[in-house]
Motif scaffolding. Structure first.
Motif, PDB file in Angstrom:
ATOM      1  N   TYR A  14       3.067   2.716   1.654  1.00 20.10           N
ATOM      2  CA  TYR A  14       1.533   2.366   2.078  1.00 20.10           C
ATOM      3  C   TYR A  14       0.854   1.821   0.821  1.00 20.10           C
ATOM      4  N   GLY A  15       0.882   2.716  -0.290  1.00 20.39           N
ATOM      5  CA  GLY A  15       0.069   2.352  -1.437  1.00 20.39           C
ATOM      6  C   GLY A  15       0.500   0.835  -1.727  1.00 20.39           C
ATOM      7  N   ALA A  16       1.847   0.620  -1.828  1.00 22.94           N
ATOM      8  CA  ALA A  16       2.540  -0.755  -2.223  1.00 22.94           C
ATOM      9  C   ALA A  16       1.872  -1.957  -1.538  1.00 22.94           C
ATOM     10  N   LEU A  17       1.596  -1.519  -0.246  1.00 30.67           N
ATOM     11  CA  LEU A  17       1.092  -2.596   0.663  1.00 30.67           C
ATOM     12  C   LEU A  17      -0.175  -2.835   0.480  1.00 30.67           C
ATOM     13  N   LEU A  18      -0.964  -1.790   0.070  1.00 32.59           N
ATOM     14  CA  LEU A  18      -2.422  -1.762  -0.435  1.00 32.59           C
ATOM     15  C   LEU A  18      -2.295  -2.594  -1.580  1.00 32.59           C
ATOM     16  N   PHE A  19      -1.590  -2.341  -2.577  1.00 40.45           N
ATOM     17  CA  PHE A  19      -1.627  -2.996  -3.797  1.00 40.45           C
ATOM     18  C   PHE A  19      -1.419  -4.596  -3.745  1.00 40.45           C
ATOM     19  N   LEU A  20      -0.766  -5.026  -2.669  1.00 40.65           N
ATOM     20  CA  LEU A  20      -0.623  -6.743  -2.384  1.00 40.65           C
ATOM     21  C   LEU A  20      -2.071  -7.249  -2.031  1.00 40.65           C
ATOM     22  N   LEU A  21      -2.661  -6.333  -1.252  1.00 42.50           N
ATOM     23  CA  LEU A  21      -4.004  -6.592  -0.782  1.00 42.50           C
ATOM     24  C   LEU A  21      -5.050  -6.417  -1.889  1.00 42.50           C
ATOM     25  N   ALA A  22      -4.990  -5.574  -2.723  1.00 44.67           N
ATOM     26  CA  ALA A  22      -6.388  -5.041  -3.430  1.00 44.67           C
ATOM     27  C   ALA A  22      -6.235  -5.499  -4.751  1.00 44.67           C
ATOM     28  N   SER A  23      -4.826  -6.046  -5.313  1.00 45.25           N
ATOM     29  CA  SER A  23      -4.820  -6.770  -6.592  1.00 45.25           C
ATOM     30  C   SER A  23      -5.570  -7.808  -6.753  1.00 45.25           C
ATOM     31  N   GLY A  24      -5.251  -8.676  -5.733  1.00 48.80           N
ATOM     32  CA  GLY A  24      -6.089  -9.878  -5.888  1.00 48.80           C
ATOM     33  C   GLY A  24      -7.691  -9.710  -5.826  1.00 48.80           C
ATOM     34  N   LEU A  25      -8.124  -8.903  -4.829  1.00 49.32           N
ATOM     35  CA  LEU A  25      -9.566  -8.455  -4.478  1.00 49.32           C
ATOM     36  C   LEU A  25     -10.305  -7.937  -5.644  1.00 49.32           C
ATOM     37  N   SER A  26      -9.346  -7.200  -6.538  1.00 52.22           N
ATOM     38  CA  SER A  26      -9.787  -6.693  -7.808  1.00 52.22           C
ATOM     39  C   SER A  26     -10.082  -7.766  -8.883  1.00 52.22           C
ATOM     40  N   LEU A  27      -9.061  -8.821  -8.791  1.00 51.77           N
ATOM     41  CA  LEU A  27      -9.332  -9.788  -9.789  1.00 51.77           C
ATOM     42  C   LEU A  27     -10.352 -10.893  -9.425  1.00 51.77           C
ATOM     43  N   ILE A  28     -10.489 -10.954  -8.129  1.00 56.76           N
ATOM     44  CA  ILE A  28     -11.645 -11.863  -7.601  1.00 56.76           C
ATOM     45  C   ILE A  28     -13.207 -11.163  -7.985  1.00 56.76           C
ATOM     46  N   PHE A  29     -13.217  -9.876  -7.680  1.00 59.58           N
ATOM     47  CA  PHE A  29     -14.267  -9.089  -8.057  1.00 59.58           C
ATOM     48  C   PHE A  29     -14.794  -9.267  -9.513  1.00 59.58           C
ATOM     49  N   GLY A 195      -5.688 -14.472  -4.814  1.00 52.64           N
ATOM     50  CA  GLY A 195      -6.095 -13.284  -4.047  1.00 52.64           C
ATOM     51  C   GLY A 195      -5.775 -13.623  -2.772  1.00 52.64           C
ATOM     52  N   ALA A 196      -5.937 -14.656  -2.152  1.00 54.47           N
ATOM     53  CA  ALA A 196      -5.811 -15.054  -0.958  1.00 54.47           C
ATOM     54  C   ALA A 196      -4.154 -15.056  -0.591  1.00 54.47           C
ATOM     55  N   PHE A 197      -3.425 -15.625  -1.632  1.00 57.00           N
ATOM     56  CA  PHE A 197      -2.093 -15.635  -1.401  1.00 57.00           C
ATOM     57  C   PHE A 197      -1.309 -14.324  -1.491  1.00 57.00           C
ATOM     58  N   LEU A 198      -1.826 -13.341  -2.104  1.00 55.97           N
ATOM     59  CA  LEU A 198      -1.304 -11.837  -2.085  1.00 55.97           C
ATOM     60  C   LEU A 198      -1.777 -11.105  -1.178  1.00 55.97           C
ATOM     61  N   ALA A 199      -2.918 -11.334  -0.576  1.00 57.27           N
ATOM     62  CA  ALA A 199      -3.347 -10.841   0.664  1.00 57.27           C
ATOM     63  C   ALA A 199      -2.564 -11.504   1.847  1.00 57.27           C
ATOM     64  N   ALA A 200      -2.180 -12.579   1.999  1.00 56.15           N
ATOM     65  CA  ALA A 200      -1.409 -13.226   3.072  1.00 56.15           C
ATOM     66  C   ALA A 200       0.118 -12.496   2.754  1.00 56.15           C
ATOM     67  N   LEU A 201       0.557 -12.494   1.636  1.00 57.39           N
ATOM     68  CA  LEU A 201       1.758 -12.001   1.442  1.00 57.39           C
ATOM     69  C   LEU A 201       1.954 -10.614   1.991  1.00 57.39           C
ATOM     70  N   GLY A 202       0.716  -9.767   1.730  1.00 61.34           N
ATOM     71  CA  GLY A 202       0.766  -8.436   2.158  1.00 61.34           C
ATOM     72  C   GLY A 202       1.044  -8.262   3.741  1.00 61.34           C
ATOM     73  N   GLY A 203       0.203  -9.182   4.321  1.00 63.75           N
ATOM     74  CA  GLY A 203       0.151  -9.545   5.738  1.00 63.75           C
ATOM     75  C   GLY A 203       1.445  -9.525   6.459  1.00 63.75           C
ATOM     76  N   VAL A 204       2.334 -10.614   5.773  1.00 63.49           N
ATOM     77  CA  VAL A 204       3.530 -10.921   6.279  1.00 63.49           C
ATOM     78  C   VAL A 204       4.551  -9.581   6.079  1.00 63.49           C
ATOM     79  N   VAL A 205       4.447  -9.107   4.696  1.00 60.01           N
ATOM     80  CA  VAL A 205       5.424  -7.901   4.535  1.00 60.01           C
ATOM     81  C   VAL A 205       4.594  -6.481   5.423  1.00 60.01           C
ATOM     82  N   GLY A 206       3.497  -6.560   5.617  1.00 60.15           N
ATOM     83  CA  GLY A 206       2.930  -5.420   6.499  1.00 60.15           C
ATOM     84  C   GLY A 206       3.071  -5.419   7.922  1.00 60.15           C
ATOM     85  N   GLY A 207       3.303  -7.017   8.378  1.00 60.20           N
ATOM     86  CA  GLY A 207       3.412  -7.057   9.666  1.00 60.20           C
ATOM     87  C   GLY A 207       4.424  -6.343  10.429  1.00 60.20           C
TER      88      GLY A 207
END
Length: 285
Positions: A14-29, A195-207
């Protein structure tokens, strides 16, 4: 013992899934100083776009890059057309990104409906590895491997390339970076798209792991913010450590203390911030 092993494995996946989402968000921040409250929508749209691609082509492998790239284009348009015009006003950023999150959520509901959908993965990943009395789903191993590959790729780019040096300079001091000739607008656009790319990738993997349904964006977003806050703004290492901490605490909290699961997650976050307000790997000042 089996309980602790399985829950640890589940928490890491689950942490791996969160990393895909949060890594881009962290860089955007870190680079743009944008409080992007529509980031969870990119996760949701990635899952829905993948379902559409799979319905049209029957290919899960094709759905991964196509969905992520499509959402990245949406991110580019939002950054270039809307966010760029706001400057650095946090209140306007919050209002605009919340507005987009609500628009995306309603659009998803109108287009794909309100049912919970699952992304069907190839048979090669849809089985479990048995070790004694323990069963480890191979797909969760794939999630961990995907996050590891993304993390290594990001680290190599950020730490060993000229582009990475530019990104680090923008994270440390965007104003100084502009003063020495770095085009921070291009850096910001690239980071937002990534960031959007990684979040979407997380959405596909997490789906295939948690499903795709209306409201998923607002459920996953607080967890990604917890990762960023714990790890520190703009820190890739912080995103890795924060994702593992949040994934493990959230999983064990729900398994051991379901009535106070949110407390077991956010209380340690508050404690970390009390000791180190910039997060574990955030820079002071």
């Amino acid at each position: 013992m089996n309980f602790w092993i399985i829950q640890t494995f589940n928490g890491i996946s689950y942490g791996a899934l969160l990393f895909l989402l949060a890594s881009g968000l962290s860089l955007i921040f870190g680079v743009m100083r944008i409080v992007n409250l529509s980031h969870g929508s990119y996760f949701l749209l990635g899952g829905y776009f993948a379902l559409t691609v799979m319905n049209l082509t029957g290919s899960w492998l094709l759905a991964l890059p196509v969905s992520a790239l499509a959402v990245a284009v949406i991110g580019i348009l939002i950054e270039r057309v809307f966010l760029r015009r706001l400057g650095f006003d946090p209140l306007r950023q919050v209002l605009l990104t919340v507005g987009f999150a609500l628009l995306f959520q309603q659009a998803a509901l109108d287009i794909w409906g309100g049912d919970n959908m699952d992304i069907k993965v190839p048979a090669a990943l849809d089985w479990s590895l048995q070790r004694g009395t323990l069963f480890f789903p191979v797909y969760r191993m794939f999630m961990i491997a995907t996050a590891a590959c993304v993390g290594i790729a990001l680290w190599l780019v950020i730490e060993t390339t000229r582009l990475g040096a530019v990104v680090r300079a923008a994270v440390d001091d965007a104003e100084m970076a502009r003063g020495i000739g770095i085009d921070t607008s291009k850096v910001s656009l690239s980071i937002f798209a990534l960031g959007a790319f990684l979040a979407a990738l997380g959405g596909v993997v997490g789906g295939a792991f948690i499903g795709v349904y209306p409201g998923l964006d607002f459920e996953i977003l607080p967890l990604s913010f917890a990762v960023v806050i714990i790890g520190g703004l703009g820190s890739l290492r912080g995103a890795v450590v924060g994702s593992l901490i949040v994934g493990l605490i959230d999983n064990f909290g729900k398994a051991l203390f379901p009535e106070i699961a949110y407390f077991t997650l956010y209380a340690p976050m508050a404690l970390i911030l009390a000791v180190k307000p910039t997060g574990l790997f955030g820079r002071e000042g």
